[in-house]
Design a protein around this motif. Structure first.
Motif, PDB file in Angstrom:
ATOM      1  N   ILE A 198       0.854  -1.188   0.000  1.00  0.00           N
ATOM      2  CA  ILE A 198       0.000   0.000   0.000  1.00  0.00           C
ATOM      3  C   ILE A 198       0.890   1.239   0.000  1.00  0.00           C
ATOM      4  O   ILE A 198       1.553   1.544   0.995  1.00  0.00           O
ATOM      5  N   GLU A 199       0.930   1.938  -1.102  1.00  0.00           N
ATOM      6  CA  GLU A 199       1.749   3.139  -1.235  1.00  0.00           C
ATOM      7  C   GLU A 199       0.940   4.382  -0.868  1.00  0.00           C
ATOM      8  O   GLU A 199      -0.288   4.389  -0.941  1.00  0.00           O
ATOM      9  N   ALA A 200       1.651   5.444  -0.497  1.00  0.00           N
ATOM     10  CA  ALA A 200       0.995   6.691  -0.101  1.00  0.00           C
ATOM     11  C   ALA A 200       0.109   7.237  -1.213  1.00  0.00           C
ATOM     12  O   ALA A 200      -1.013   7.692  -0.969  1.00  0.00           O
ATOM     13  N   GLU A 201       0.604   7.204  -2.444  1.00  0.00           N
ATOM     14  CA  GLU A 201      -0.173   7.724  -3.572  1.00  0.00           C
ATOM     15  C   GLU A 201      -1.457   6.927  -3.760  1.00  0.00           C
ATOM     16  O   GLU A 201      -2.493   7.456  -4.153  1.00  0.00           O
ATOM     17  N   GLN A 202      -1.385   5.637  -3.470  1.00  0.00           N
ATOM     18  CA  GLN A 202      -2.557   4.778  -3.613  1.00  0.00           C
ATOM     19  C   GLN A 202      -3.644   5.157  -2.608  1.00  0.00           C
ATOM     20  O   GLN A 202      -4.832   5.134  -2.931  1.00  0.00           O
ATOM     21  N   LEU A 203      -3.239   5.521  -1.409  1.00  0.00           N
ATOM     22  CA  LEU A 203      -4.200   5.897  -0.373  1.00  0.00           C
ATOM     23  C   LEU A 203      -5.060   7.081  -0.804  1.00  0.00           C
ATOM     24  O   LEU A 203      -6.249   7.165  -0.488  1.00  0.00           O
ATOM     25  N   LEU A 204      -4.454   8.011  -1.545  1.00  0.00           N
ATOM     26  CA  LEU A 204      -5.160   9.217  -1.944  1.00  0.00           C
ATOM     27  C   LEU A 204      -6.232   8.950  -2.983  1.00  0.00           C
ATOM     28  O   LEU A 204      -7.036   9.837  -3.289  1.00  0.00           O
ATOM     29  N   GLN A 205      -6.277   7.754  -3.512  1.00  0.00           N
ATOM     30  CA  GLN A 205      -7.276   7.423  -4.535  1.00  0.00           C
ATOM     31  C   GLN A 205      -8.599   6.990  -3.929  1.00  0.00           C
ATOM     32  O   GLN A 205      -9.608   6.896  -4.629  1.00  0.00           O
ATOM     33  N   PHE A 206      -8.612   6.764  -2.612  1.00  0.00           N
ATOM     34  CA  PHE A 206      -9.811   6.215  -1.985  1.00  0.00           C
ATOM     35  C   PHE A 206     -10.595   7.284  -1.225  1.00  0.00           C
ATOM     36  O   PHE A 206     -10.053   8.306  -0.793  1.00  0.00           O
ATOM     37  N   GLN A 207     -11.904   7.008  -1.066  1.00  0.00           N
ATOM     38  CA  GLN A 207     -12.778   7.901  -0.298  1.00  0.00           C
ATOM     39  C   GLN A 207     -12.228   8.025   1.120  1.00  0.00           C
ATOM     40  O   GLN A 207     -11.969   7.020   1.778  1.00  0.00           O
ATOM     41  N   ALA A 222      -4.359  15.009   0.601  1.00  0.00           N
ATOM     42  CA  ALA A 222      -5.406  15.268  -0.381  1.00  0.00           C
ATOM     43  C   ALA A 222      -6.317  16.403   0.059  1.00  0.00           C
ATOM     44  O   ALA A 222      -6.892  17.101  -0.764  1.00  0.00           O
ATOM     45  N   LEU A 223      -6.445  16.606   1.358  1.00  0.00           N
ATOM     46  CA  LEU A 223      -7.341  17.650   1.854  1.00  0.00           C
ATOM     47  C   LEU A 223      -6.865  19.038   1.453  1.00  0.00           C
ATOM     48  O   LEU A 223      -7.665  19.950   1.265  1.00  0.00           O
ATOM     49  N   ALA A 224      -5.576  19.205   1.314  1.00  0.00           N
ATOM     50  CA  ALA A 224      -5.025  20.517   0.961  1.00  0.00           C
ATOM     51  C   ALA A 224      -5.376  20.909  -0.469  1.00  0.00           C
ATOM     52  O   ALA A 224      -5.272  22.067  -0.841  1.00  0.00           O
ATOM     53  N   THR A 225      -5.815  19.956  -1.277  1.00  0.00           N
ATOM     54  CA  THR A 225      -6.145  20.248  -2.674  1.00  0.00           C
ATOM     55  C   THR A 225      -7.643  20.405  -2.873  1.00  0.00           C
ATOM     56  O   THR A 225      -8.133  20.353  -3.997  1.00  0.00           O
ATOM     57  N   GLY A 226      -8.372  20.599  -1.793  1.00  0.00           N
ATOM     58  CA  GLY A 226      -9.803  20.816  -1.899  1.00  0.00           C
ATOM     59  C   GLY A 226     -10.625  19.540  -1.989  1.00  0.00           C
ATOM     60  O   GLY A 226     -11.759  19.562  -2.441  1.00  0.00           O
ATOM     61  N   TYR A 227     -10.056  18.422  -1.551  1.00  0.00           N
ATOM     62  CA  TYR A 227     -10.759  17.138  -1.586  1.00  0.00           C
ATOM     63  C   TYR A 227     -12.012  17.204  -0.713  1.00  0.00           C
ATOM     64  O   TYR A 227     -11.988  17.731   0.386  1.00  0.00           O
ATOM     65  N   GLU A 228     -13.113  16.686  -1.228  1.00  0.00           N
ATOM     66  CA  GLU A 228     -14.359  16.650  -0.469  1.00  0.00           C
ATOM     67  C   GLU A 228     -14.812  15.212  -0.325  1.00  0.00           C
ATOM     68  O   GLU A 228     -15.041  14.518  -1.317  1.00  0.00           O
ATOM     69  N   GLY A 229     -14.956  14.768   0.888  1.00  0.00           N
ATOM     70  CA  GLY A 229     -15.416  13.413   1.152  1.00  0.00           C
ATOM     71  C   GLY A 229     -16.371  13.409   2.317  1.00  0.00           C
ATOM     72  O   GLY A 229     -16.855  14.455   2.756  1.00  0.00           O
ATOM     73  N   ASP A 230     -16.659  12.227   2.851  1.00  0.00           N
ATOM     74  CA  ASP A 230     -17.552  12.119   4.003  1.00  0.00           C
ATOM     75  C   ASP A 230     -16.898  12.767   5.222  1.00  0.00           C
ATOM     76  O   ASP A 230     -15.673  12.828   5.333  1.00  0.00           O
ATOM     77  N   LEU A 243     -16.105   1.708   9.344  1.00  0.00           N
ATOM     78  CA  LEU A 243     -16.657   0.359   9.420  1.00  0.00           C
ATOM     79  C   LEU A 243     -17.607   0.063   8.264  1.00  0.00           C
ATOM     80  O   LEU A 243     -17.810  -1.101   7.903  1.00  0.00           O
ATOM     81  N   SER A 244     -18.177   1.114   7.680  1.00  0.00           N
ATOM     82  CA  SER A 244     -19.106   0.921   6.567  1.00  0.00           C
ATOM     83  C   SER A 244     -18.426   0.319   5.347  1.00  0.00           C
ATOM     84  O   SER A 244     -19.087  -0.229   4.462  1.00  0.00           O
ATOM     85  N   GLY A 245     -17.092   0.428   5.261  1.00  0.00           N
ATOM     86  CA  GLY A 245     -16.363  -0.080   4.116  1.00  0.00           C
ATOM     87  C   GLY A 245     -16.202   0.921   2.993  1.00  0.00           C
ATOM     88  O   GLY A 245     -15.493   0.674   2.028  1.00  0.00           O
ATOM     89  N   ARG A 246     -16.838   2.084   3.121  1.00  0.00           N
ATOM     90  CA  ARG A 246     -16.749   3.097   2.064  1.00  0.00           C
ATOM     91  C   ARG A 246     -15.513   3.971   2.226  1.00  0.00           C
ATOM     92  O   ARG A 246     -14.926   4.420   1.245  1.00  0.00           O
ATOM     93  N   ASN A 247     -15.114   4.258   3.458  1.00  0.00           N
ATOM     94  CA  ASN A 247     -14.059   5.218   3.732  1.00  0.00           C
ATOM     95  C   ASN A 247     -12.830   4.602   4.372  1.00  0.00           C
ATOM     96  O   ASN A 247     -12.920   3.600   5.085  1.00  0.00           O
ATOM     97  N   ILE A 248     -11.676   5.252   4.141  1.00  0.00           N
ATOM     98  CA  ILE A 248     -10.541   5.094   5.028  1.00  0.00           C
ATOM     99  C   ILE A 248     -10.530   6.334   5.909  1.00  0.00           C
ATOM    100  O   ILE A 248     -11.073   7.377   5.532  1.00  0.00           O
ATOM    101  N   GLY A 249      -9.930   6.244   7.082  1.00  0.00           N
ATOM    102  CA  GLY A 249      -9.904   7.400   7.965  1.00  0.00           C
ATOM    103  C   GLY A 249      -9.104   7.125   9.219  1.00  0.00           C
ATOM    104  O   GLY A 249      -8.830   5.960   9.557  1.00  0.00           O
TER     105      GLY A 249
END
Length: 318
Positions: A198-207, A222-230, A243-249
């Motif tokens: 699991i690379e750092a760049e890969q992490l930024l591809q997920f919700q 990713a947040l510094a570039t205006g990323y909008e997520g849950d 736990l929902s499986g949709r997000n990493i956090g």
């Protein structure tokens, strides 16, 4: 124009009910807070509107909405009650010993951190100074803690230290550290991927689930570039999203641990991304720093956590 020319005890009670309704955002929420039936709440609100001669809000099948006039009354009432609390706080130093109310707002899941010694601090403070002190404790999201302290409705807050704690008019004092781990739930695509792959760049591809406006600077870039997520406002909200499986956090380690053990969640990312550490601080209003009851309680908080046992608690840089 309001018909109210003098404030009675009844008016103050009705205003307090109105403030709680607005704070909770609904009659149902206020009902639980005040232990009053919905019909009585409705009657109280109607009585206040008659006393003031203005309509404060809309309520009905379409939901609850505060009108502009109601917003003005709400803001004025909050200032009034903050002034009352400040008066009561000032009186706590008059005479022999301490007396009065001491309100404490705590961010959710701070209490469950193994390094938290808040109960010890409370017990010692009450034993040494609290014969005539009444404590009021509420648990809430971190941004609510700061808001309660800033508007004077809470004397002391305990929350995770982020940029918002360095607000003009607020002082913060270091207590202990909180470790957060980057996690994903069992249903997530990364759940079965070995950590070395699991690379750092890969992490930024997920919700990614952020903590909203309380997101520290050291979280995913990713947040510094205006990323909008849950958005998860609080540790338990973050936990639900992950736990929902949709997000990493990022989840506090002590909150995540049981779910990692049970296999419902796992830590992800290499060390550089996987772990973050933030301070947990006590927060007070600068104008209250010399109030004896508040000062003694913050000192006891610091001492119970093994910090600044002698002298003043260590104030964090603002």
């Amino acid at each position: 124009m309001s018909k109210l020319r003098q404030l009675s005890d009844v008016d103050l009670r009705l205003l307090r009910v109105f403030v709680v309704i607005v704070d909770q955002g609904s009659f149902a929420g206020a009902q639980g807070q005040l232990n009053i039936s919905q019909s009585v709440l409705s009657e109280n609100l109607k009585s206040l509107e008659i006393r003031l001669g203005i309509r404060l809000c809309e309520r009905g099948p379409g939901g609850f909405r505060v009108l502009p006039e109601g917003q003005q009354v709400y803001k004025s009432a909050k200032r009034l009650f903050a002034a009352v609390e400040e008066f009561k706080t000032d009186l706590s130093d008059v005479g022999e010993g301490l007396a009065g109310d001491l309100s404490l707002a705590i961010e959710d899941d701070v209490m469950t951190n193994p390094d938290c010694r808040i109960p010890l601090a409370i017990g010692t403070f009450l034993r040494d100074h609290g014969r005539r002190v009444r404590l009021k404790i509420e648990v809430m999201a971190g941004f609510q803690v700061l808001s309660r302290v800033a508007d004077g409705s809470a004397h002391v807050g305990v929350t995770v230290a982020v940029d918002r704690t360095k607000t003009r008019g607020l002082d913060s004092y270091a207590l202990f550290m909180e470790t957060l781990r980057l996690c994903c739930g069992r249903g997530h695509e990364l759940f079965s991927v070995p950590t070395p792959k699991i690379e750092a760049e890969q992490l930024l591809q997920f919700q990614y689930s952020s903590r909203g406006h309380l997101e520290p600077d050291n979280f995913l870039g990713a947040l510094a570039t205006g990323y909008e997520g849950d958005i998860g406002l609080g540790a338990q909200a973050q936990l639900a999203l992950v736990l929902s499986g949709r997000n990493i956090g990022y989840i506090p380690e002590h909150v995540a641990a049981p779910y990692v053990t049970s296999g419902e969640m796992r830590y992800i990312g290499q060390e550089e991304q996987a772990r973050r550490t933030n301070g947990v601080v006590a927060v007070t209003r600068t104008k209250n720093q010399d109030v004896k009851m508040i000062d003694l309680f913050v000192r006891q908080l610091a001492k119970s956590h093994g910090i600044a046992a002698k002298g003043s608690p260590k104030k964090t840089a603002n």
